[in-house]
Structures are given as structure tokens and as C-alpha cells.
Enzyme design. Structure first.
Site, PDB file in Angstrom:
ATOM      1  N   SER A  53       0.834  -1.195   0.000  1.00 31.60           N
ATOM      2  CA  SER A  53       0.000   0.000   0.000  1.00 31.60           C
ATOM      3  C   SER A  53       0.876   1.254   0.000  1.00 31.60           C
ATOM      4  CB  SER A  53      -0.965  -0.041   1.189  1.00 31.60           C
ATOM      5  OG  SER A  53      -2.033   0.856   1.011  1.00 31.60           O
ATOM      6  N   ASP A 213      -5.303  -3.329  -2.943  1.00 36.19           N
ATOM      7  CA  ASP A 213      -4.402  -3.089  -1.820  1.00 36.19           C
ATOM      8  C   ASP A 213      -3.977  -4.387  -1.130  1.00 36.19           C
ATOM      9  OD1 ASP A 213      -3.184  -2.182   0.527  1.00 36.19           O
ATOM     10  OD2 ASP A 213      -4.637  -0.572   0.823  1.00 36.19           O
TER      11      ASP A 213
END
Length: 325
Positions: A53, A213
Site C-alpha cells: 500500500s 491493496d
């Protein structure tokens, strides 16, 4: 560009950079500043850089030869040399602001639930939740442009040990792009995918498959470095806290409860590395940092204060030895 390499010490090192949104990225730069000053290790010279991320952006930058000091100066809006010298980046608005656009009305990946119906209890709760959340609508092409600015010509990172952790949105499986056996991808696409928070950002399609993510599987994924016979691993994790504050507002309280779960998983991942004889240092925000972060990790107006606080608190944690929990 010839990247700095640590050949003198003979020690094999890994750096894990976890998730944490806009403020987590700022906190990470502060923590890395303190870590370099404490250890004397150039974080660009470690053998493996695993980013998830927000941490994937920093991993990509370090892998392209951007120094921690250059990252810090760039965050502060000050002039710097190196790969970022000509890159103007609006840290506060480039990813769309502190609130997501209204998402689509249908679940993002009902097929993932159907394919894993017999193993849902074994999957991370955040991965299952991601499947039910509606698909986000905010585009992350600005992140791609930033990564491409330091890796001209496309392709992968000039650093051979950069891994970018994502989740395959249709299978629910963790995919670390850059690791042997993983699908091929351009670095910019992998980073955009790793940053695609479910329900907020649009999934990224790579070779016909959707990726989101990597924090949906794990905020750190430090266990991916197990088996590499590393002497040291540094885990810099904006979502991990061994000591938290006690906010009164609902949103920060919910965030702190989630943070507790993330911390437990990170500790389990670190234990796998330590079982192999690897020295592990974990840096995460403490109460002073959390007071600055608040309850919304995308709240840009807090960014510079979070960075400033992180340098101080991370240096104190390293000095006190409270980084090996």
C-alpha cells in the site's frame, strides 16, 4: 543509475514498509530518517524491499535510488537533488483528498467469496470484507506517474529485491509482484494496485486480472521474507502500535481497535523470521504519533506534523530499545 549496495558489512538485510495511507507514508519517511541515523544503514542498500500500500510507493522510490533524505525534503516541499529533483508532486491532493468518491452500488468481488466459500474462516477478515465492499471510483494514475518519473522506460525496479504486495481481487490470494514466480508487471502498475484501498480506489487490471491493496491480506507481509536467510529485517509499519492513545471520538476508536489486530499479525510474522535467527526491529507509531494521525489516515492537513513527530518518536524508540516486541 548504480544503486548503493552494502558489501562491506557482509550482513543480509530486508526492509518491510507497511500500509498506512497518506499519513502513514509521511510517518514512514520520519521513521526511516531516524532508523538510518540510528543504524548507519542506507535503506537503499538493503537486499530486499517489500512494500504494501503506502509502503509500496516508498519501496519503489528507494529501489529507484531516491534517498530517505530526498524523500523527507520532497515531502517538506524543499528543493532536492536525485531522481525526484524535477518531479513536482502534490502530496495533499494527488490521490483525491481525504474522502472517497461515492462508490459503485454493487459488491466489488462476489466471485471471490464464491470461490473461497469453504475457506472463508481461514482468510484474513479484511480480505473477506474487501470482497463485499463496493468497487471504488477514485483513480490512482497520479501514483503511477510518480513511480514512472523515477523509473524511466517502464519495466521493473532497478533494485532486484523490490517486492510490491497486492491482493488478487478475484481469488483473494496475496501476490507479491517482483518475487520469483509472481506474474510480470510494470512497477508503476504494481504500486497502483498495492495502493488501491477497496471501496475507495479503482482496482488495477494487470494482464487481465484485478488487483487491490495488499493490506487486505496483511498490512506488513513481513513473513514473505522468511526463508531468505537474512541477518536483519527492519519492519516500518504505520498501522502497528505497541502502545496506543485513548481517543474519545468514534472513528479514532474504531481505527485503534483495527490497529490492535494488525499489530498482533505483525508480531506473528516477525516471530517466523526470528525463528530462523533473523534479528527483527519493528517501528510503529506511539501515542504521540497517533494523536497527530487522528482517525483518518488520508487527512492531508496533518501530514507535516505527523512527519515531524515521527522523526522524534522513532529516534526515541530506537534509543530505548522498544522496537523488538
Amino acid at each position: 543509475m548504480e544503486l548503493p549496495r552494502d558489501t562491506a558489512s557482509g550482513r543480509r538485510r530486508g526492509l518491510v514498509l507497511g500500509s498506512g495511507g497518506l499519513l502513514g507514508a509521511a510517518w514512514t519517511v520520519g521513521a526511516l530518517t531516524a532508523l538510518e541515523e540510528s543504524t548507519g544503514v542506507d535503506m537503499r542498500a538493503v537486499d530486499y524491499l517489500a512494500g504494501t500500500s503506502a509502503g509500496s510507493v516508498t519501496a519503489a522510490m528507494l529501489g529507484a535510488g531516491v534517498s530517505v533524505e530526498q524523500l523527507r525534503l520532497h515531502q517538506l516541499g524543499q528543493g532536492t537533488d536525485g531522481p525526484l529533483a524535477e518531479m513536482t508532486w502534490d502530496y495533499d491532493h494527488a490521490t483525491g483528498g481525504s474522502r472517497p468518491r461515492r462508490p459503485r452500488l454493487t459488491a466489488g468481488s462476489p466471485g471471490m467469496v464464491a470461490r473461497n466459500v469453504r475457506r472463508l474462516r481461514k482468510m484474513p477478515p479484511t480480505a473477506v470484507l474487501a470482497a463485499f465492499l463496493p468497487e471504488g471510483r477514485t483513480d490512482l494514475s497520479s501514483i503511477g506517474e510518480l513511480v514512472r518519473s523515477v523509473t524511466p522506460g517502464g519495466g521493473w525496479s532497478p533494485h532486484p529485491g523490490v517486492w510490491i504486495v497486492t491482493m488478487d481481487y478475484d481469488s483473494g490470494r496475496r501476490v507479491p509482484f517482483g518475487r520469483a514466480g509472481a506474474p510480470e508487471a510494470e512497477l508503476a502498475d504494481a504500486v497502483m494496485a498495492s495502493c488501491s484501498i477497496p471501496g475507495w480506489f479503482t482496482p488495477v487490471v494487470i494482464d487481465g486480472r484485478r488487483y487491490i491493496d495488499g493490506a487486505a491480506c496483511s498490512a506488513t507481509s513481513a513473513d514473505l521474507l522468511a526463508g531468505l536467510e537474512l541477518d536483519e529485517v527492519y519492519i516500518v509499519a504505520p498501522s502497528v502500535s505497541f502502545e496506543t492513545d485513548r481517543p474519545r471520538a468514534l472513528l479514532p476508536r474504531v481505527e485503534r481497535a483495527w490497529r490492535t489486530r494488525v499489530t498482533r499479525r505483525c508480531v506473528r510474522e516477525a516471530a517466523k523470521l526470528r525463528a530462523e535467527g533473523t534479528e527483527v526491529t519493528i517501528l510503529g507509531p506511539g501515542p504521540d504519533d497517533l494523536a497527530q494521525i487522528g482517525g483518518n489516515v488520508m487527512d492531508a492537513k496533518r501530514r507535516l506534523k505527523v512527519l515531524e513527530t515521527s522523526v522524534r518518536t522513532s529516534a526515541a524508540a530506537l534509543t530505548s530499545g522498544s522496537t523488538a516486541a
